[in-house]
Design a protein around this motif. Structure first.
Motif, PDB file in Angstrom:
ATOM      1  N   TYR A  57       0.814  -1.219   0.000  1.00 14.58           N
ATOM      2  CA  TYR A  57       0.000   0.000   0.000  1.00 14.58           C
ATOM      3  C   TYR A  57       0.848   1.270   0.000  1.00 14.58           C
ATOM      4  N   ASN A  58       2.087   1.202   0.469  1.00 16.63           N
ATOM      5  CA  ASN A  58       2.953   2.390   0.458  1.00 16.63           C
ATOM      6  C   ASN A  58       3.243   2.838  -0.980  1.00 16.63           C
ATOM      7  N   GLU A  59       3.342   1.881  -1.896  1.00 17.57           N
ATOM      8  CA  GLU A  59       3.539   2.238  -3.303  1.00 17.57           C
ATOM      9  C   GLU A  59       2.302   2.935  -3.863  1.00 17.57           C
ATOM     10  N   MET A  60       1.116   2.463  -3.480  1.00 17.07           N
ATOM     11  CA  MET A  60      -0.111   3.139  -3.901  1.00 17.07           C
ATOM     12  C   MET A  60      -0.159   4.565  -3.354  1.00 17.07           C
ATOM     13  N   LEU A  61       0.189   4.709  -2.092  1.00 15.76           N
ATOM     14  CA  LEU A  61       0.103   6.024  -1.454  1.00 15.76           C
ATOM     15  C   LEU A  61       1.112   7.005  -2.034  1.00 15.76           C
ATOM     16  N   ALA A  62       2.185   6.500  -2.643  1.00 13.06           N
ATOM     17  CA  ALA A  62       3.185   7.376  -3.258  1.00 13.06           C
ATOM     18  C   ALA A  62       2.739   7.900  -4.617  1.00 13.06           C
ATOM     19  N   ASP A  63       1.651   7.379  -5.149  1.00 11.31           N
ATOM     20  CA  ASP A  63       1.157   7.781  -6.472  1.00 11.31           C
ATOM     21  C   ASP A  63       0.396   9.106  -6.340  1.00 11.31           C
ATOM     22  N   ASP A  76      -7.897  -5.209  12.917  1.00 12.76           N
ATOM     23  CA  ASP A  76      -6.639  -5.096  13.646  1.00 12.76           C
ATOM     24  C   ASP A  76      -5.477  -4.720  12.724  1.00 12.76           C
ATOM     25  N   GLN A  77      -5.798  -4.419  11.458  1.00 14.17           N
ATOM     26  CA  GLN A  77      -4.792  -3.971  10.491  1.00 14.17           C
ATOM     27  C   GLN A  77      -5.170  -2.611   9.893  1.00 14.17           C
ATOM     28  N   HIS A  78      -5.932  -1.819  10.636  1.00 16.30           N
ATOM     29  CA  HIS A  78      -6.364  -0.506  10.157  1.00 16.30           C
ATOM     30  C   HIS A  78      -5.351   0.602  10.428  1.00 16.30           C
ATOM     31  N   THR A  79      -4.654   0.500  11.552  1.00 16.43           N
ATOM     32  CA  THR A  79      -3.917   1.656  12.064  1.00 16.43           C
ATOM     33  C   THR A  79      -2.812   2.122  11.120  1.00 16.43           C
ATOM     34  N   GLU A  80      -1.934   1.220  10.724  1.00 15.57           N
ATOM     35  CA  GLU A  80      -0.780   1.625   9.911  1.00 15.57           C
ATOM     36  C   GLU A  80      -1.189   2.180   8.549  1.00 15.57           C
ATOM     37  N   PRO A  81      -2.045   1.491   7.773  1.00 18.14           N
ATOM     38  CA  PRO A  81      -2.402   2.077   6.475  1.00 18.14           C
ATOM     39  C   PRO A  81      -3.207   3.361   6.598  1.00 18.14           C
ATOM     40  N   ALA A  88       0.166  10.816   3.780  1.00 19.24           N
ATOM     41  CA  ALA A  88       0.452  10.979   2.347  1.00 19.24           C
ATOM     42  C   ALA A  88      -0.475  12.003   1.706  1.00 19.24           C
ATOM     43  N   GLY A  89      -1.369  12.579   2.483  1.00 24.81           N
ATOM     44  CA  GLY A  89      -2.278  13.606   1.970  1.00 24.81           C
ATOM     45  C   GLY A  89      -3.516  13.065   1.298  1.00 24.81           C
ATOM     46  N   LYS A  90      -3.825  11.775   1.506  1.00 25.46           N
ATOM     47  CA  LYS A  90      -5.009  11.186   0.883  1.00 25.46           C
ATOM     48  C   LYS A  90      -6.235  11.376   1.771  1.00 25.46           C
ATOM     49  N   HIS A  91      -7.401  11.416   1.149  1.00 27.27           N
ATOM     50  CA  HIS A  91      -8.658  11.304   1.875  1.00 27.27           C
ATOM     51  C   HIS A  91      -8.880   9.826   2.192  1.00 27.27           C
TER      52      HIS A  91
END
Length: 333
Positions: A57-63, A76-81, A88-91
């Motif tokens: 997902y970090n690659e997606m967020l860099a787009d 239990d996997q919500h926090t980091e993404p 990253a400035g995304k909504h």
């Protein structure tokens, strides 16, 4: 029309439902998909004709061409993404529950306050027209002061064996009714008591029965049964009663507002939350995404699905689960 380019992080069954819904929202463009499974990624990339696919997902967020993300990972996997997307400035459209701990929910909330993107939590029941109508009547003062609430949110056993190895019925489903009760009362839960019943020996119990006390004195009971018989002819038995000093409101959804009899049995499918018409999801989930997109495109902070409200609902349901484990009434705040 201006469109919000959105990617989805997490492509389980509900991530796919998100994709089917986004395809029907005029001011959203499904622009990217992300999951750790290359096979699943290829399958859904082909299904939705999405060219940008990622296993990180970090690659997606860099787009820079991605404006927003929908996060459908496990709770239990919500926090980091979520935090990474906000930074990253995304909504961010984050499915409920906001997190698996109150501490993590507060981390997400803090990140949202420091970034320019909006954070919306997917508490879909607020977009059910029956509950919206009830809220309107309450705000008009038609039933006076709320003194008692009760809810039922029961689903067939066939839905839940996999889910119950990941999350229990109180945080998994009673959180919906908890959120609505907080919304209706405008109050906070100060104590929780709950009992659970293990029917099938899975990681989490099949049944949760919860009681709340609100700061203003109102009480609530919530029934959540995740093991209705396999041949139950409806997807969900969902009801809520709100009793005030001057009136009563009763909400009933799904059962039995549509009956279809075929050569197997009677079916009463969902017509409210994400029904499918011509291959595209509609209902409350589409309204929820439309609301999110409109807020993001206008630069407006959502007043529904706020992280503060979502954290309060999480805190109450986690307290209820602690009560079920310990047998004690759990005080909150």
């Amino acid at each position: 029309m201006e469109r919000l380019r959105i990617g989805i992080i997490g492509l389980g069954w509900f991530g796919e439902i998100h994709a089917e819904t986004i395809m029907g929202v005029p001011n959203l463009e499904l622009a990217a998909l992300c999951t750790r499974s290359p096979g699943r990624l290829a399958e859904l990339g082909n299904k939705f004709n999405v060219k940008k696919t990622f296993t990180d997902y970090n690659e997606m967020l860099a787009d820079p061409d991605i404006d927003a993300v929908s996060i459908c990972t496990m709770w239990d996997q919500h926090t980091e993404p979520a935090i990474a997307a906000l930074r990253a400035g995304k909504h961010v459209f984050l499915e409920k529950p906001i997190a698996s701990t109150v501490a993590d929910a507060r981390k997400i909330l803090a990140a949202a306050k420091e970034t320019r993107g909006i954070l919306f939590i997917g508490h879909i029941v607020r977009f059910n027209p029956r509950y919206r109508m009830a809220k309107q009547a309450i705000d008009e003062g038609r039933i006076g002061r709320i003194v008692a609430l009760s809810s039922r949110r029961n689903i067939p056993a066939s839905w839940t064996p996999t889910i119950l190895n990941k999350i229990g019925p109180i945080v998994g489903d009673a959180i919906h009714d908890t959120d609505i009760m907080l919304w209706f009362t405008g109050d906070r839960v100060v104590s929780a008591y709950a009992q659970t019943t293990d029917v099938r020996g899975l990681k989490h119990p099949d049944i949760g029965q919860t009681m709340y006390r609100f700061a203003g004195g109102a009480t609530a009971t919530l029934e959540t049964v995740w093991c209705m018989p396999e041949k139950t002819p409806f997807d969900i038995d969902e009801r809520m009663s709100i009793i005030g000093t001057e009136g009563i409101i009763h909400v009933q959804d799904t059962f039995p507002n549509l009956g279809i009899v075929d050569n197997t049995r009677l079916h009463s499918p969902d017509t409210t939350y994400w029904p499918v018409f011509d291959g595209v999801r509609g209902g409350a989930l589409r309204d929820e995404f439309s609301y999110f997109a409109n807020c993001a495109l206008k630069g407006e902070t959502p007043t529904l699905g706020t992280p503060e409200d979502a954290t309060a609902a999480l805190e109450a349901t986690i307290a209820a689960e602690e009560s079920a484990r310990t047998g004690n009434v759990i005080k909150i705040g």
